[in-house]
Write an enzyme that holds these catalytic residues in place. Structure first.
Site, PDB file in Angstrom:
ATOM      1  N   LYS A  11       0.770  -1.228   0.213  1.00  0.00           N
ATOM      2  CA  LYS A  11       0.042   0.119   0.188  1.00  0.00           C
ATOM      3  C   LYS A  11       0.859   1.355   0.029  1.00  0.00           C
ATOM      4  O   LYS A  11       1.895   1.213   0.421  1.00  0.00           O
ATOM      5  CB  LYS A  11      -1.029  -0.014   1.227  1.00  0.00           C
ATOM      6  N   GLY A 102       4.478  -4.065   4.002  1.00  0.00           N
ATOM      7  CA  GLY A 102       5.010  -5.303   3.748  1.00  0.00           C
ATOM      8  C   GLY A 102       4.581  -6.291   4.628  1.00  0.00           C
ATOM      9  O   GLY A 102       4.038  -7.482   4.140  1.00  0.00           O
ATOM     10  N   GLY A 103       5.014  -6.347   5.637  1.00  0.00           N
ATOM     11  CA  GLY A 103       4.571  -7.407   6.602  1.00  0.00           C
ATOM     12  C   GLY A 103       3.304  -7.588   6.859  1.00  0.00           C
ATOM     13  O   GLY A 103       2.775  -8.763   7.112  1.00  0.00           O
ATOM     14  N   SER A 104       2.407  -6.603   7.072  1.00  0.00           N
ATOM     15  CA  SER A 104       0.897  -6.645   7.227  1.00  0.00           C
ATOM     16  C   SER A 104       0.138  -7.138   6.029  1.00  0.00           C
ATOM     17  O   SER A 104      -0.707  -7.894   6.513  1.00  0.00           O
ATOM     18  CB  SER A 104       0.476  -5.079   7.521  1.00  0.00           C
ATOM     19  N   ASP A 137      -2.372  -2.427  10.579  1.00  0.00           N
ATOM     20  CA  ASP A 137      -2.848  -2.097   9.410  1.00  0.00           C
ATOM     21  C   ASP A 137      -3.296  -3.604   8.470  1.00  0.00           C
ATOM     22  O   ASP A 137      -3.698  -3.498   7.534  1.00  0.00           O
ATOM     23  CB  ASP A 137      -1.519  -1.745   8.535  1.00  0.00           C
TER      24      ASP A 137
END
Ligand code: ATP
Length: 290
Positions: A11, A102-104, A137
């Site tokens: 995002k 990225g992780g979310s 997020d």
């Protein structure tokens, strides 16, 4: 089904404001979120044992319970009493610790993938509720598209799709700690806040140029002072043809929006050969289908 392959999209923030610092230390935000075409690839395979094994192309990423994908799988296993294990291949392309969730998004995709793989048939609202237990997020990364995010990020309002354009992503070769940025953000009468309501009105009336004219990220007050290269990338982005440029999340990634593919491609190559960006990607906005 024994295996599932999915894309976990990144995002950007078309607007980011911090409204206040809560008693518990969390910050209340108003963010305009937008999914883009850049993604990590996630393959989840059922195995014959009960362990969670993660393999990734980035050697410095944790593959144990500190990886958000591991946390997502483990949460589903516990909640739905799944004893069978999985082997996951995570191909990272989204820059890490870059303000692109990225992780979310990997965690959100792992929740969805587990639901499909084990026939749990979980609907979006259920997945989003589970996601919130993993990070503020994560619910947005399950919803995707253009959305307003409020509270600590968990109050989501879907918005009409942002008009199509090219997105140039440039991440300088430095890491910015989200904690540091929020801790150093001063919220007083001198703080310049973006006009989130103005951007919302423009999105609702599909006024691309009006929205871009109002783009703003309150966290730039901290990061550009500390890391001037972020400001330099923004300047170059508009000099090289972007109709708007902004830092995403707590940075240091900068994105530029283009309404002309030729200009976007030219700027992409200019950044590739410049010293400013360590990671450079040309992509587009992405609207979801599930
Ligand atoms: P946000 O935009 O939500 O602030 P970010 O892009 O700044 O996110 P991430 O890329 O999600 O940050 O990574 C932040 C930290 O989380 C990293 O230090 C990394 O070690 C850890 N992490 C755990 N799991 C993952 C994962 N699957 N992908 C990326 N980072 C992960």
């Amino acid at each position: 089904m024994n295996s599932i392959k999915l894309k976990a999209h990144a995002k950007i923030n078309l607007g980011l404001d911090v409204v206040r610092r809560r008693e518990d230390g969390y910050h209340e935000v108003r963010m305009i979120m937008q999914t883009i075409g850049l993604y990590d690839k996630l393959t989840i395979n059922r195995t014959n044992n009960n362990s969670i094994v993660i393999n990734t192309n980035l050697h410095y990423l944790p593959t144990d319970e500190n990886n958000l994908v591991y946390k997502a799988v483990s949460l589903i296993q516990r909640e739905y009493h799944i004893e069978q294990g999985v082997y996951i291949n995570l191909e990272k392309k989204i820059p890490v610790a870059a303000g692109m969730a990225g992780g979310s998004t990997d965690a959100a995709t792992a929740l969805y993938g587990m639901s499909r793989l084990f026939d749990l048939n979980l609907k979006k609202p259920e997945l989003m509720k589970l996601g919130l237990r993993l990070g503020a997020d994560v619910p947005y990364c399950i919803m995707r598209g253009t959305a307003l995010s409020e509270g600590i990020g968990e109050i989501l309002t879907p918005l009409p799709s942002f008009p199509a354009c090219q997105v140039l992503i440039v991440k300088p070769g430095l890491s910015v700690s989200t904690k540091y940025v929020y801790e150093n953000l001063k919220l007083d009468e001198t703080t310049k806040h973006p006009d989130i309501n103005g951007i919302l009105t423009c999105i609702r009336t599909r006024d691309l140029y009006g929205a871009i004219g109002l783009f703003g990220n309150v966290l730039e007050n901290v990061t550009i002072k500390e890391y001037p290269v972020i400001g330099e990338i923004k300047d170059k982005m508009t000099e090289w043809g972007a109709i708007g440029a902004l830092m995403s999340g707590s940075g240091p990634t900068v994105f530029g929006l283009f309404d002309d593919i030729k200009k976007a491609e030219k700027a992409f190559y200019q950044f590739k050969v410049s010293e400013l960006g360590k990671q450079v990607f040309l992509t587009d906005l992405y609207q979801p289908y599930y």
